[in-house]
Design a protein around this motif. Structure first.
Motif, PDB file in Angstrom:
ATOM      1  N   LEU A   1       0.836  -1.200   0.000  1.00 42.14           N
ATOM      2  CA  LEU A   1       0.000   0.000   0.000  1.00 42.14           C
ATOM      3  C   LEU A   1       0.872   1.251   0.000  1.00 42.14           C
ATOM      4  CD1 LEU A   1      -3.115   0.355   0.122  1.00 42.14           C
ATOM      5  CD2 LEU A   1      -2.877   0.636   2.590  1.00 42.14           C
ATOM      6  N   ILE A   2       1.891   1.241   0.833  1.00 43.01           N
ATOM      7  CA  ILE A   2       2.805   2.392   0.905  1.00 43.01           C
ATOM      8  C   ILE A   2       3.540   2.573  -0.415  1.00 43.01           C
ATOM      9  CG2 ILE A   2       4.913   3.243   2.001  1.00 43.01           C
ATOM     10  CD1 ILE A   2       3.898   1.924   4.603  1.00 43.01           C
ATOM     11  N   GLU A   3       3.986   1.486  -1.007  1.00 39.78           N
ATOM     12  CA  GLU A   3       4.720   1.571  -2.266  1.00 39.78           C
ATOM     13  C   GLU A   3       3.824   2.089  -3.386  1.00 39.78           C
ATOM     14  OE1 GLU A   3       7.499   1.781  -4.979  1.00 39.78           O
ATOM     15  OE2 GLU A   3       7.861   1.371  -2.863  1.00 39.78           O
ATOM     16  N   GLN A   4       2.585   1.624  -3.443  1.00 40.96           N
ATOM     17  CA  GLN A   4       1.660   2.099  -4.472  1.00 40.96           C
ATOM     18  C   GLN A   4       1.344   3.576  -4.279  1.00 40.96           C
ATOM     19  OE1 GLN A   4      -1.109  -1.134  -3.596  1.00 40.96           O
ATOM     20  NE2 GLN A   4      -1.071  -1.744  -5.740  1.00 40.96           N
TER      21      GLN A   4
ATOM     22  N   HIS B   1       0.058   7.088  -7.139  1.00 41.22           N
ATOM     23  CA  HIS B   1      -1.392   7.002  -6.937  1.00 41.22           C
ATOM     24  C   HIS B   1      -1.740   7.528  -5.553  1.00 41.22           C
ATOM     25  CE1 HIS B   1      -1.659   4.620 -10.614  1.00 41.22           C
ATOM     26  NE2 HIS B   1      -0.640   3.916 -10.155  1.00 41.22           N
ATOM     27  N   ALA B   2      -1.312   8.746  -5.280  1.00 36.51           N
ATOM     28  CA  ALA B   2      -1.379   9.292  -3.926  1.00 36.51           C
ATOM     29  C   ALA B   2      -2.801   9.395  -3.397  1.00 36.51           C
ATOM     30  CB  ALA B   2      -0.699  10.659  -3.889  1.00 36.51           C
ATOM     31  N   ALA B   3      -3.707   9.969  -4.165  1.00 36.95           N
ATOM     32  CA  ALA B   3      -5.068  10.189  -3.679  1.00 36.95           C
ATOM     33  C   ALA B   3      -5.799   8.871  -3.455  1.00 36.95           C
ATOM     34  CB  ALA B   3      -5.836  11.061  -4.661  1.00 36.95           C
ATOM     35  N   TYR B   4      -5.687   7.949  -4.425  1.00 35.33           N
ATOM     36  CA  TYR B   4      -6.424   6.690  -4.346  1.00 35.33           C
ATOM     37  C   TYR B   4      -5.957   5.840  -3.168  1.00 35.33           C
ATOM     38  CZ  TYR B   4      -8.375   2.166  -5.662  1.00 35.33           C
ATOM     39  OH  TYR B   4      -9.052   0.966  -5.640  1.00 35.33           O
ATOM     40  N   PHE B   5      -4.663   5.555  -3.092  1.00 33.96           N
ATOM     41  CA  PHE B   5      -4.158   4.688  -2.033  1.00 33.96           C
ATOM     42  C   PHE B   5      -4.049   5.420  -0.695  1.00 33.96           C
ATOM     43  CE2 PHE B   5      -2.744   2.506  -5.882  1.00 33.96           C
ATOM     44  CZ  PHE B   5      -3.257   1.244  -5.625  1.00 33.96           C
TER      45      PHE B   5
END
Length: 617
Positions: free
Chosen positions: A583-586, A591-595
């Protein structure tokens, strides 16, 4: 600022009922204020409080009553008794006359409790929209209730063991939906529901259901005038103090409330708006358009990333259950700004989308439901065999989209509403530890949705989704968010658009007037043309969204708080460490807003656990 609690114990006298009752009050309000009214018996106690004078207690013979909120009755005699004596006295009279049936005659936003020590029975109930919460527990022959789970588990005989199922439900919904709670043996009432305790057993049922019109003539003209009249009446009732103001995001609902409030006060209303220095999140200009249009007295505040860092622990502590709606942050700062300006009651626009058809999913689901208007023979014998049997479909873009559309359409409502849920985007085995999954039923969230979706008599899918949202989007989410953040800031809050007359009026609009084709809130916007600014009527819905995911990438203190929280959460045995790492890597990869949404939800879970001194499952 307002609430209630109470309990009744075993059939033997208890040494200090006052001490037990006071401990419940303190756990919820922090101290015993002058506004607290309390009644004590040999083995029971109850209390209610409101700094705005909206709580009353009454005792007659073995009957004790506490009521909090704005109550009015169909009966003029009961309205008169309420004014001349107290609302609690009117409740006692009504209950003595008709038992539980009196709830059908009781209206407004309220919570109520009636205790009969001699008959060993207790009745608790909340209003039709769930504006006021109530939770309860029966353990070791003690029935305990309160407007907060904090109050229930403060009783010495009530366990505060965390429920693994509630943790799972929270991660699915980003809040813990009723009737469950974060604690194993504590339950919450649903809107329009009561719980009746007698002879050691609890019975729950609904005293009211909203009736929807699934069809009807689309007559707009006379309905327009009726809506305007109801709005004026509702806002006047909501102004319970001369120091009143309004939230103003610049959307349809908050703009309507702000405009009607200005008309009601015959002077510029005090309006409060929140902005963000982040692309795609700042809606301050829309709030300014509304303020200029109605001539309100505007107050603005721009939330910073440091504000978020400072507020997170405070907000986690304020909620009696984990709560993952990030817009709690701007809501708090808006209410805080109002408090600083001397405002004592805030008017909020919550509810308009859920009664008039303003959420984008209503239009989106109409597109999927249209699939079933095709002849069954065409669907079953032609389209689906080709789409799911012909190789290479995925390589032809138009056909790939058609296949995806059919696949989603075949998922029935309400399950289809959660197609993009984070917990559906990966295998549960990839998200949760095996030890945690052994303790939960992953089907419970879907079952909760199906139960509520099927509880209404409505047949039109739009109406059934509206009914579903009255519970899940409003009572379980938005109202909890605003209620708690206003309480934290020190102001009262009222919801004019959730006035019963407006809600029932909206329910009787044909679905085609709520969502006309794919036009959301069609009737509401038509009715308010010429009243609301044109820009407000045409803007897309956003509200007080928080740019957490974006700021977490660029503001180290916020990133540290999030990462430290996730590190601590790893140790609790809920989430697989590799899922958190992924999750942190994504999030870092663009994909800052989504994840950022799921990181926020996990962070707030850990923050809540830390500030409520609970242990891992």
């Amino acid at each position: 600022m307002k609430g209630m609690c109470g309990w009744i114990g075993t059939k033997e006298a208890i040494p200090d009922t006052r001490k037990i009752t006071n401990s419940l009050v303190v756990s919820m309000s922090g101290e015993l204020k002058d506004s607290v009214q309390a009644l004590y018996g040999a083995r029971d106690g109850m209390a209610g409080w409101s700094e705005m004078g909206q709580a009353s207690c009454y005792e007659i013979d073995s009957l004790k009553v506490v009521v909090v909120g704005n109550v009015h009755w169909k009966s003029e005699a009961l309205n008169r008794l309420s004014l001349e004596t107290s609302p609690a006295a009117a409740v006692a009279n009504a209950f003595s006359t008709s038992s539980k049936a009196f709830l059908e005659e009781m209206h407004g936003a309220f919570c109520v409790a009636i205790m009969d020590e001699q008959a060993d029975r207790v009745l608790i109930a909340i209003d039709r929209l769930g504006i006021y919460p109530l939770c309860y527990s029966l353990q070791r022959e003690n029935f305990v209730f309160a407007t907060s789970t904090d109050g229930v588990v403060a009783h010495p005989e009530i366990s505060n063991e965390i429920d693994p199922q509630a943790v799972f439900n929270y991660l699915f919904f980003h809040m813990v939906p009723s009737p469950g709670s974060i604690y194993k043996q504590v339950f919450k009432l649903l809107p329009g529901q009561y719980a009746f305790f007698q002879n050691g057993k609890i019975e729950t049922d609904f005293y009211w259901h909203l009736k929807y019109a699934d069809s009807g003539r689309s007559l707009i003209s006379e309905r327009k005038e009726r809506l305007k009249s109801l709005l004026n009446k509702a806002v006047k009732k909501a102004v319970i103090d001369e120091k009143a103001g309004a939230f103003l995001s610049g959307g349809t609902d908050s703009s309507t409330v702000a405009g009607v409030l200005t008309e009601t006060l015959h002077k510029p209303a005090e309006t409060f708006s929140i902005g963000f220095e982040a692309d795609g999140y700042d809606e301050m200009e829309f709030a300014r358009i509304t303020s200029r249009h109605f001539g309100t007295h505007p107050h603005e505040y721009y939330v910073t990333a440091q504000d978020v860092v400072d507020a997170i622990p405070m907000i986690a502590r304020a909620y009696d259950e984990p709560f993952g709606n990030a817009s709690a942050v701007p809501t708090y700062f808006c209410a805080k700004r109002a408090k600083e300006q001397g405002i004592r009651v805030m008017l909020a626009g919550d509810g308009g989308d859920e009664i008039f058809g303003g959420n984008a999913r209503y239009a989106k689901q109409k597109i999927f439901e249209a699939y079933f208007m095709l002849p069954a023979l065409l669907r079953d014998s032609v389209l689906e065999p080709i789409m799911f049997g012909l190789p290479g479909i995925e390589h032809i873009p138009p056909l790939r989209k058609l296949k995806s559309y059919i696949s989603q359409a075949r998922v029935p409502l309400p399950d289809r509403l959660e197609s993009y849920n984070f917990l559906h985007r990966a295998s549960l085995d990839e998200i949760f530890t095996s030890e945690f999954l052994e303790q939960v039923n992953s089907q419970v969230p879907d079952e909760l949705l199906r139960t509520e979706y099927g509880r209404t008599d409505a047949t039109a899918s739009t109406n059934r989704m509206l009914h579903l949202d009255l519970k899940f989007t409003l009572a379980d989410n938005d109202l909890r968010k605003v209620n708690r953040m206003c309480q934290l800031a020190g102001v009262e809050v009222q919801y004019p658009l959730l006035d019963e007359e407006i809600v029932m009026f909206a329910a009787q609009l044909p679905p085609a007037l709520k969502v006309k084709g794919l036009k959301l809130r069609y009737f509401f916007k038509e009715a308010l043309k010429g009243f609301l600014p044109k820009e407000t009527l045409t803007k897309s819905k956003q509200g007080f969204g928080l740019p957490f995911g974006v700021w977490m990438q660029t503001y180290p203190p916020l990133q540290k708080l999030a990462y430290d929280s996730l590190k601590s959460l790893r140790e609790r045995g809920y989430i697989r460490p590799e899922y958190i790492d992924g999750l942190i890597e994504q999030h870092r990869s663009g994909h800052a807003a989504y994840f950022g949404v799921m990181i926020w939800v996990l962070m707030m879970l850990e923050q809540w656990l830390q500030h409520h001194q609970t242990k891992a499952v």
